[in-house]
Enzyme design. Sequence first.
Site, mmCIF file in Angstrom:
data_model
loop_
_atom_site.group_PDB
_atom_site.id
_atom_site.type_symbol
_atom_site.label_atom_id
_atom_site.label_comp_id
_atom_site.label_asym_id
_atom_site.label_seq_id
_atom_site.Cartn_x
_atom_site.Cartn_y
_atom_site.Cartn_z
ATOM 1 N N GLY A 65 0.775 -1.357 -0.018
ATOM 2 C CA GLY A 65 -0.054 0.086 0.055
ATOM 3 C C GLY A 65 0.656 1.099 -0.136
ATOM 4 N N GLU A 66 0.623 2.311 0.630
ATOM 5 C CA GLU A 66 1.238 3.465 0.774
ATOM 6 C C GLU A 66 1.718 3.509 2.310
ATOM 7 O OE1 GLU A 66 3.377 6.402 0.945
ATOM 8 O OE2 GLU A 66 2.598 5.998 -0.904
ATOM 9 N N SER A 67 3.368 3.315 2.675
ATOM 10 C CA SER A 67 3.666 3.057 3.779
ATOM 11 C C SER A 67 3.354 4.305 4.693
ATOM 12 C CB SER A 67 5.119 3.135 3.584
ATOM 13 O OG SER A 67 5.714 4.137 2.914
ATOM 14 N N CYS A 123 6.337 -5.347 0.607
ATOM 15 C CA CYS A 123 6.227 -3.859 -0.027
ATOM 16 C C CYS A 123 6.416 -2.780 1.052
ATOM 17 C CB CYS A 123 5.143 -3.658 -1.129
ATOM 18 S SG CYS A 123 5.676 -2.294 -2.298
ATOM 19 N N ARG A 159 12.352 4.165 0.065
ATOM 20 C CA ARG A 159 11.183 4.219 -0.744
ATOM 21 C C ARG A 159 11.291 4.197 -2.086
ATOM 22 N NH1 ARG A 159 6.845 7.704 1.334
ATOM 23 N NH2 ARG A 159 8.264 9.233 0.617
ATOM 24 N N ILE A 185 5.987 -3.017 -7.594
ATOM 25 C CA ILE A 185 5.091 -1.792 -7.885
ATOM 26 C C ILE A 185 5.802 -0.376 -6.717
ATOM 27 C CG2 ILE A 185 2.906 -0.799 -8.040
ATOM 28 C CD1 ILE A 185 1.701 -3.298 -8.069
ATOM 29 N N ARG A 186 6.419 0.471 -7.384
ATOM 30 C CA ARG A 186 7.112 1.473 -6.561
ATOM 31 C C ARG A 186 7.870 1.025 -5.502
ATOM 32 N NH1 ARG A 186 2.611 4.818 -4.837
ATOM 33 N NH2 ARG A 186 3.972 6.317 -3.949
ATOM 34 N N HIS A 214 5.278 -7.726 -4.182
ATOM 35 C CA HIS A 214 3.940 -8.344 -4.006
ATOM 36 C C HIS A 214 3.763 -9.657 -4.408
ATOM 37 C CE1 HIS A 214 2.280 -4.359 -2.908
ATOM 38 N NE2 HIS A 214 3.228 -3.755 -3.913
ATOM 39 N N GLU A 249 1.447 -11.424 -3.573
ATOM 40 C CA GLU A 249 -0.102 -11.708 -3.435
ATOM 41 C C GLU A 249 -0.621 -11.431 -4.886
ATOM 42 O OE1 GLU A 249 0.161 -7.395 -2.173
ATOM 43 O OE2 GLU A 249 1.232 -9.411 -2.155
#
Length: 198
Positions: free
Chosen positions: A55-57, A87, A116, A142-143, A178, A180
């Site tokens: 997600g967004e940390s 992630c 990051r 992803i990022r 990821h 998942e």
Amino acid sequence: MTGAGTAGERRIGVLALQGGVREHLDLLESVGVHGVRVRTPQDLAGLDGIVLPGGESSTIDRLLRIFDLTDPLREAIRAGLPTLATCAGLITLAEQIIDPAPGQQSLGILDITVQRNAFGAQVKSEEATVDTTDGPVRAAFIRAPIVTRVGSGVEVIAEHRGRVVGVRAGAVTAVAFHPELTGDALLHASLARSVERA
């Protein structure tokens, strides 16, 4: 499969504040483990393990504090709760973050430094097979962050493009990618086995 488990059934929580919660629950079910959503400190009670999704940390950090989960989660993991972080979950566990968002904090569980978005913007996302000490994993980047420093007691379990993307310390496994999103359950199966041994 979420909700109350049957007596004696192993229960692994998925931090359900943001990110790919459903995908992690599905993979836990695929390896025969009962997955439950964790949104409050009370949800940590009785868990045999936990997954910290991507997600967004910085958002996850903020929500952990809003829901009063920061200290209970830190204490549970430090007490030995088997943990898989993917992630943003890796960033959440790190002792030090390079270039954090304003005010961003972490749980400081792993003696590592992370950077990051080290693999670039979302348009540079990729899928790749990553060799880990548990076996090959089909992974989505992803990022994604990278681990730039590994402290004592932390084992490197995966590298990609010459960069550290997976670490383990005790009962905690954290990866920059990821699994998942590709449906690869290898690391979830490893978590389930560690729960069975606990």
